[in-house]
Design a protein around this motif. Structure first.
Motif, PDB file in Angstrom:
ATOM      1  N   LEU A  18       0.797  -1.222   0.000  1.00  0.00           N
ATOM      2  CA  LEU A  18       0.000   0.000   0.000  1.00  0.00           C
ATOM      3  C   LEU A  18       0.834   1.278   0.000  1.00  0.00           C
ATOM      4  O   LEU A  18       0.572   2.210  -0.760  1.00  0.00           O
ATOM      5  N   LEU A  19       1.826   1.365   0.879  1.00  0.00           N
ATOM      6  CA  LEU A  19       2.620   2.589   0.975  1.00  0.00           C
ATOM      7  C   LEU A  19       3.375   2.863  -0.317  1.00  0.00           C
ATOM      8  O   LEU A  19       3.506   4.014  -0.749  1.00  0.00           O
ATOM      9  N   GLN A  20       3.858   1.826  -0.959  1.00  0.00           N
ATOM     10  CA  GLN A  20       4.566   2.009  -2.232  1.00  0.00           C
ATOM     11  C   GLN A  20       3.592   2.398  -3.338  1.00  0.00           C
ATOM     12  O   GLN A  20       3.929   3.208  -4.215  1.00  0.00           O
ATOM     13  N   ILE A  21       2.378   1.838  -3.298  1.00  0.00           N
ATOM     14  CA  ILE A  21       1.359   2.241  -4.280  1.00  0.00           C
ATOM     15  C   ILE A  21       1.050   3.727  -4.130  1.00  0.00           C
ATOM     16  O   ILE A  21       0.980   4.480  -5.110  1.00  0.00           O
ATOM     17  N   GLU A  22       0.884   4.171  -2.874  1.00  0.00           N
ATOM     18  CA  GLU A  22       0.607   5.590  -2.636  1.00  0.00           C
ATOM     19  C   GLU A  22       1.741   6.461  -3.160  1.00  0.00           C
ATOM     20  O   GLU A  22       1.498   7.500  -3.802  1.00  0.00           O
ATOM     21  N   ALA A  23       2.979   6.050  -2.941  1.00  0.00           N
ATOM     22  CA  ALA A  23       4.125   6.836  -3.417  1.00  0.00           C
ATOM     23  C   ALA A  23       4.136   6.906  -4.943  1.00  0.00           C
ATOM     24  O   ALA A  23       4.437   7.962  -5.520  1.00  0.00           O
TER      25      ALA A  23
END
Length: 824
Positions: A674-679
């Protein structure tokens, strides 16, 4: 355009063109009234009937000895369209003119404007009697609209006999054929030349006024570049002055016999002044440069430049085309802009419309004069002068208004600045107070939402992660928070005695407080349903499909009461931890994404429902199912994942992402983290909406598909599992064929607990339970299949009979009608 043939005998050197200009200007400026220096009876008119003296024409009505009225215009007469020749006519000298010539008094003629080639004689059509001529036939030289102002040759006068003025008017195919005048005058040379000098003086004086106005506004444009409309008006006035000089008596003095040069200057100035006027009107009343005005002005400029280099035929063709475009498009556009501004109360636009009306009246008046409908002088040059001076007055009035405003501001600037500062400080204090109160409301609302959202799942088999970034950020005292309409919630429950993971991702309509209000309502309802499930056996005994239907209808019943003022999109689902079967409902939410073996793709969703809050009596509730495999990841997200501002275009508008598959690429690159998708989403641009994501993974720590294929031991186990399911299913099928309903009802329910993805068995179990008389439970299994497959005709017919036997006739009739429609 107007051309002038000005002929002066050599013995009248005082009237040569160079001195005539000075004479006319001085004489005009030194005399206020024409009557004081031109005798009324010194000029006679030759307008009227002239006698034909030749049969060299194509009109049978005009024979030798017949009469023709001068002025005339045969340009539109079909008989003369292809005529290539001349007509010869004559008019007897009036008695007063003969008396003057008998006294050896100089007499002159002003022929007015005539066709491409014309000759005028006194008595003899020879060199002796030649008064003057316009144009030339061989080699060809255009004399279109030429004018003869010349002294009658005294040597050709016959003191004791008849005397006639002869006119030979010729036509060349493709050219006009007329002697338009509008006045043919004969009189004392001094009076004729004084009258002609007066015309020159007026023409030059008008041109001087136009040029002065134009130069003044060009100077204003240089000093005030922001008021670029001054530049356009200055260019308009100057180019119109040039056009004016090429279209009256001054053309002969300026151009002499250089007719081609006159034609080029004439059409170039025409194109340029129309283009400048168009830009002026658009900029002055709209405050910008509309594309239509810019492109049209550029077209006029290009045509004007082409006129300099092409021949007369192409110039005439270009003029015809541009004239049509001007009448059809440009003039209506100018009228629309001016009229709209006048309608809105713009006083300058109303004055300009008055000037346009004045020009129109002048044009109608001069048309009537030219066509001899009325007897009057031409006034069009003066109405156009009034139009240009009117625009200059409008601009001057605007400048004065601005100047007065600046003086008023300067006079009380210090006091106004102090007062304005106090007002701003007061407003700022009020805004701060309101902002503080608003942030307090935001804080309290966000605190209310906190217990409604979150990840409360505790399964090691089906794991869940959530990410929620609301667009509205705020700070209240020492607390920072965010507020929006997105909501994510995950819970671990038990249904039918089996552990399940329930997930919810919703997006309420509206921004900040409006969206938060919707999120608060849906979060409260969903939390209530979850709590009721945790605390009541009735809810825990529901099939997953029934639980989802109840959840959907409870949410819908509340939001429908808002009458469309509040809608939500959502995905709510259940994952069976033992079987890995996922049940879900999508109500106009972005498509669910599955990440499997390193690839991301959208799930095929054939049963998407309307947004919650939309009343649709014909809507069919559908529960979609998906069998998850180890290491599968499901991603549910709001539309913030796609609402990304990629940049700003040339017009200053936002460029919004329209590629929904960009999110799939982000998922694959981030490996569903999730955090990498957001980035990655942020790397593509600015997120302009609330963003929420829910990540559901099934047996993520267990062996992957590739490892199973490579592991001999695992490969040996898979067929056994498949064999068990197949054997149990075959046993159920045999039992129902042998009408062993007790076995099917009992073992079928056990089979579905382990293999809930086998939809066909639900119909078998429902049928068996019905034959055993357990209608309530039979209906439950049939309704589960209906929510999975609303188009299953056999199940529809079966359920209809069950509801009828159970006393629910309304439901039975609805299902029966649906069954018949599917069969049809």
């Amino acid at each position: 355009m107007t051309k002038l043939k000005f002929l002066i005998p050599s013995n009248l050197h005082r009237f040569v063109s160079q001195k005539l200009l000075i004479f006319c200007l001085v004489f005009f400026l030194g005399n206020c009234e024409r009557a004081s220096w031109i005798a009324e009876d010194s000029i006679l008119s030759l307008n009227g009937e002239w006698e034909f003296i030749s049969d060299n024409n194509t009109n049978p009505d005009f024979k030798k000895g017949t009469k023709i009225t001068v002025p005339f215009d045969f340009s539109s007469d079909d008989v003369y369209q292809n005529f290539d020749g001349c007509i010869s006519i004559r008019h007897a000298l009036p008695e007063k003119i003969r008396a003057w010539m008998n006294q050896q008094t100089s007499v002159a003629i002003d022929s007015g404007h005539s066709s491409d080639f014309a000759e005028f004689y006194l008595n003899e059509t020879s060199k002796l009697g030649l008064i003057g001529k316009t144009g030339r036939r061989d080699p060809y030289l255009s004399g279109q609209d030429g004018r003869i102002v010349s002294v009658l040759p005294a040597a050709a006068f016959r003191p004791g006999g008849e005397n006639f003025i002869y006119a030979k008017i010729c036509k060349i195919p493709g050219k006009p054929f007329h002697w338009s005048g509008p006045k043919v005058s004969l009189g004392l040379s001094e009076s004729i030349f004084k009258k002609f000098g007066l015309e020159l003086s007026v023409a030059f004086l008008l041109a001087a006024v136009y040029i002065s106005v134009g130069l003044y506004h060009l100077l204003l444009a240089i000093r005030r570049p922001s008021d670029i409309f001054n530049l356009y008006f200055g260019l308009f006035a100057i180019f119109f002055s040039i056009f004016h000089l090429t279209n009256n008596s001054t053309a002969e003095i300026l151009f002499g016999s250089h007719r081609q040069l006159q034609s080029k200057v004439d059409q170039f100035s025409l194109m340029m002044f129309i283009g400048s006027l168009l830009l002026f009107i658009a900029r002055f009343f709209q405050g910008k440069h509309p594309k239509f005005a810019v492109y049209s002005a550029a077209l006029y400029g290009i045509v004007g430049l082409l006129d300099i280099f092409v021949n007369q035929y192409i110039r005439d063709l270009l003029l015809t085309i541009i004239a049509g475009l001007t009448v059809v498009f440009v003039l209506p556009y100018i009228s629309f802009i001016t009229g709209r501004s006048a309608w809105k109360g713009n006083s300058d636009a109303r004055l300009l419309l008055g000037g346009v009306a004045l020009i129109a009246l002048g044009g109608l008046h001069d048309y009537a004069v030219t066509n001899r409908l009325i007897n009057s002088a031409l006034i069009m040059p003066f109405t156009f002068l009034a139009f240009i001076l009117g625009i200059a007055f409008i601009l001057a009035n605007r400048f004065v208004r601005v100047h007065n405003e600046v003086e008023e501001l300067n006079a009380s600037l210090e006091e106004k600045v102090r007062q304005r500062t106090n007002d701003l400080q007061k407003s700022l204090t009020e805004i701060k107070e309101l902002k503080h109160q608003q942030d307090g409301d935001y804080f309290l609302t966000s605190q209310l939402m906190q217990p409604l959202a979150g990840n409360y799942g505790h399964s090691d088999i089906v794991r869940a992660e959530i990410l929620c970034r609301q667009k509205k950020r705020f700070q209240f005292r020492n607390w920072q928070g965010e507020l929006g309409g997105d909501l994510c919630a995950v819970y671990s429950l038990k249904l039918k005695g089996r552990p399940v993971l329930v997930f919810f991702n919703g997006d309420a309509m509206g921004k900040s407080m409006q969206g938060a209000g919707g999120a608060l309502i849906m979060g409260t309802i969903f939390k209530t349903i979850v709590t009721r499930t945790q605390n009541t056996l009735e809810m825990q005994e529901l099939f997953p499909e029934h639980w989802l239907r109840r959840c959907y209808h409870e949410l819908k019943s509340v939001f429908v009461s808002f009458d469309g003022r509040m809608l939500i999109s959502m995905v709510v689902g259940i994952v069976d931890e033992e079987s890995g079967l996922m049940y879900f409902v999508n109500a106009e939410h972005p498509q669910v994404v599955m990440y499997r073996d390193g690839r991301a793709d959208f799930l095929s969703e054939n049963g998407m429902l309307r947004k919650v809050g939309v009343e649709d009596p014909e809507e069919v509730f559908v529960v979609q199912t998906l069998q998850l495999k180890p290491n599968d990841v499901i991603l549910i997200g709001s539309d913030g994942r796609d609402d990304v501002q990629l940049g700003i275009n040339e017009d200053g508008n936002q460029i919004i992402n329209e590629d929904e598959r960009a999110f799939l690429r982000d998922v694959e690159e981030a490996k569903a983290e999730l955090l990498q998708i957001e980035a990655l989403i942020h790397s593509r641009g600015d997120i302009i909406d609330d963003l929420s994501l829910v990540r559901i993974s099934y047996k993520e720590e267990m062996t992957s598909v590739a490892d199973i294929l490579d592991d001999p031991f695992q490969n040996q186990q898979a067929p056994d599992a498949i064999s068990e399911k197949s054997n149990r299913r075959k046993a159920l099928r045999n039992a129902i064929e042998e009408k062993d309903y007790i076995y099917v009802g009992s073992e079928g329910q056990k089979y579905l607990e382990k293999y809930p993805d086998d939809s066909a068995v639900y119909l078998w179990v429902s049928y068996a339970l019905a034959r055993l008389g357990n209608y309530e439970k039979a209906i439950d299994f049939g309704e589960v299949l209906l929510m999975r497959d609303p188009n299953h005709s056999k199940n529809l017919e079966h359920l209809s009979k069950l509801h009828y036997k159970n006393g629910n006739k309304v439901r039975a009739e609805v299902l029966l009608a649906a069954s018949k429609s599917k069969i049809d």
